[in-house]
Enzyme design. Structure first.
Site, mmCIF file in Angstrom:
data_model
loop_
_atom_site.group_PDB
_atom_site.id
_atom_site.type_symbol
_atom_site.label_atom_id
_atom_site.label_comp_id
_atom_site.label_asym_id
_atom_site.label_seq_id
_atom_site.Cartn_x
_atom_site.Cartn_y
_atom_site.Cartn_z
ATOM 1 N N ASP A 78 -1.979 -6.961 5.800
ATOM 2 C CA ASP A 78 -3.063 -6.931 4.820
ATOM 3 C C ASP A 78 -3.807 -5.600 4.867
ATOM 4 O O ASP A 78 -4.626 -5.365 5.757
ATOM 5 C CB ASP A 78 -4.022 -8.087 5.099
ATOM 6 C CG ASP A 78 -5.036 -8.291 3.978
ATOM 7 O OD1 ASP A 78 -5.068 -7.453 3.047
ATOM 8 O OD2 ASP A 78 -5.786 -9.269 4.025
ATOM 9 N N ASP A 287 -3.949 -3.037 -2.286
ATOM 10 C CA ASP A 287 -4.112 -4.162 -1.369
ATOM 11 C C ASP A 287 -2.803 -4.926 -1.207
ATOM 12 O O ASP A 287 -2.363 -5.613 -2.130
ATOM 13 C CB ASP A 287 -5.202 -5.082 -1.909
ATOM 14 C CG ASP A 287 -5.521 -6.242 -0.985
ATOM 15 O OD1 ASP A 287 -4.995 -6.274 0.137
ATOM 16 O OD2 ASP A 287 -6.301 -7.121 -1.392
#
Length: 433
Positions: A78, A287
């Site tokens: 992440d 992201d």
């Protein structure tokens, strides 16, 4: 940032390799990890502890060894989060969890430690002291899930490299709308630019990944990618601000989106709509923890209208105002189940300062699992309205990063992009099956 729930489960398993040829760095050797994606149904989830099922859309995961002796854990990759965390065993026989009691190198962090007061946006609730005077933290994510537990440190191993004293969250309490699936996940590896992120603690000046949308292969690389066959990267600078703003994440991989094209036609929008305002709202973040791409309302509406105009007579719009995929994607189409491929579609190009990212063909559409209307399947446009999610930002998800070599250069504060066949990249690096 974890994205919104759907019913598709995808599993990504990494196989370690260590490359010691022309990929070496002066102080660190480059670590290459093979990436394999496998779509699985919820009824056939593997039970092995080194495999992960994850329900927050399609997620990228990496297997690492933690503790002494090493325990294999699988963590969601992440780039939108800072603090890494693991499910920690509170009771015996807990599946897919890290057991700190069986690691001689594990250490709890007391609330008197400076690490406990390190500021990170991941802590939506300030850290506190638990009854044992240990540092207690609560993490919350955009899909309304949360994790709670203590800060700790232990040895993390990537390839042949061991990093003693790596700070992470040892979490034993969770809240989610899908507790059954969350119980099978192992944790999350935070990769943003914050001081507690995994890549910062490792000390690598850059990392890269390449996600294949063709044959479920790919690669993750820590360190320098001096690869002669890799196309020259187009770099876009990371946007940094010195003054804290309430809605600006200063440790995210923020780039400057300057426009959007549909089949080469630039949307008629003022550049000011892409620039963060005085509160910091409106930044553009790359992201890996979010599947799709989300745009602020006015930009999303302009893109939606132009895409509909250019596909009129080519695609049939699903006219159902009550259906909004994942709460933010309201442009969906009916496609005959008998079709083996989508009709030709216009390319959508995200124009950044110094670089472009083209999104074409199947990456523009996502087949909603299990949804059938008569003889048609439902396919949704893979751009969503971030206003509907309550996110004051543009978010570039990993679905649109497929077949793009993504380099995150922390030393030079820039993000590099190059279109590449990621399955072939994996083969060239010797990590494809």
């Amino acid at each position: 940032m974890n994205s919104v729930h759907n019913n598709l489960l995808l599993q990504i398993m990494f196989l370690y390799m260590f490359i010691q040829s022309n990929l070496s760095l002066p102080t660190k050797q480059t670590v290459i990890l093979a990436l394999k994606t496998q779509q699985i149904s919820s009824g056939s989830l593997p039970k092995a502890p080194n495999k992960l099922s994850f329900h927050h859309n399609v997620s990228l995961t990496v297997s690492v060894a933690v503790g002494t002796p090493p325990q294999t854990v699988t963590m969601v990759l992440d780039t939108g989060s800072e603090l890494s965390w693991l499910h920690c065993k509170k009771t015996p026989n807990t599946p897919s969890a890290f057991d700190p009691l069986h690691s001689s190198s594990y250490s709890s962090i007391p609330c008197s430690s400076p690490t406990c007061t390190t500021r990170t946006r991941d802590f939506t609730v300030p850290v506190s002291c638990d009854p044992k005077k240990l540092c207690h933290a609560i993490l919350s994510y955009a899909d309304a899930s949360s994790a709670e537990g203590n800060l700790a440190s232990d040895t993390f191993r990537i390839g042949n490299s061991g990093l003693p004293g790596t700070v992470f969250g040892c979490m034993d309490m969770f809240s989610s709308s899908n507790t059954e699936e969350d119980s099978k996940t192992t944790g999350l590896i935070g990769m943003n630019r914050g001081s507690l992120s995994f890549v910062t603690q490792m000390g690598f000046p850059k990392f890269s990944y390449c996600i294949s949308g063709r044959d479920s292969s790919g690669v993750l690389l820590f360190g320098d990618a001096s690869l002669p066959w890799l196309r020259p990267l187009n770099y876009t600078p990371m946007i940094q601000i010195s003054t804290p703003l309430p809605y600006f994440d200063r440790v995210a991989y923020t780039v400057q989106l300057e426009g959007i094209k549909v089949s080469g036609k630039l949307l008629s929008l003022p550049k000011s709509v892409f620039v963060p305002d005085h509160t910091g709202a409106g930044q553009t973040m790359v992201d890996s923890g979010t599947q799709f791409t989300f745009l602020l309302g006015p930009v999303y509406t302009a893109l939606k209208n132009e895409f509909m105009r250019q596909t009129r007579g080519v695609l049939r719009v699903l006219n159902d105002p009550n259906f909004v995929f994942q709460g933010a994607m309201d442009l969906c189409y009916l496609v005959e189940l008998s079709r083996t491929s989508l009709p030709p579609l216009p390319t959508v190009s995200l124009v950044f300062r110094g670089a472009e990212m083209g999104v074409s063909a199947e990456r523009l559409m996502y087949r909603v699992p299990g949804m059938v209307r008569g003889g048609d399947g439902v396919h949704c446009f893979t751009f969503g309205n971030s206003d509907l999610l309550g996110i004051e930002a543009y978010v570039i998800g990993h679905h649109h990063q497929q077949n793009v070599w993504m380099e995150f250069d922390l030393a030079k504060s820039r993000v590099g992009l190059a279109e590449v066949r990621c399955d072939l990249a994996s083969q060239r690096l010797g990590v494809a099956e």
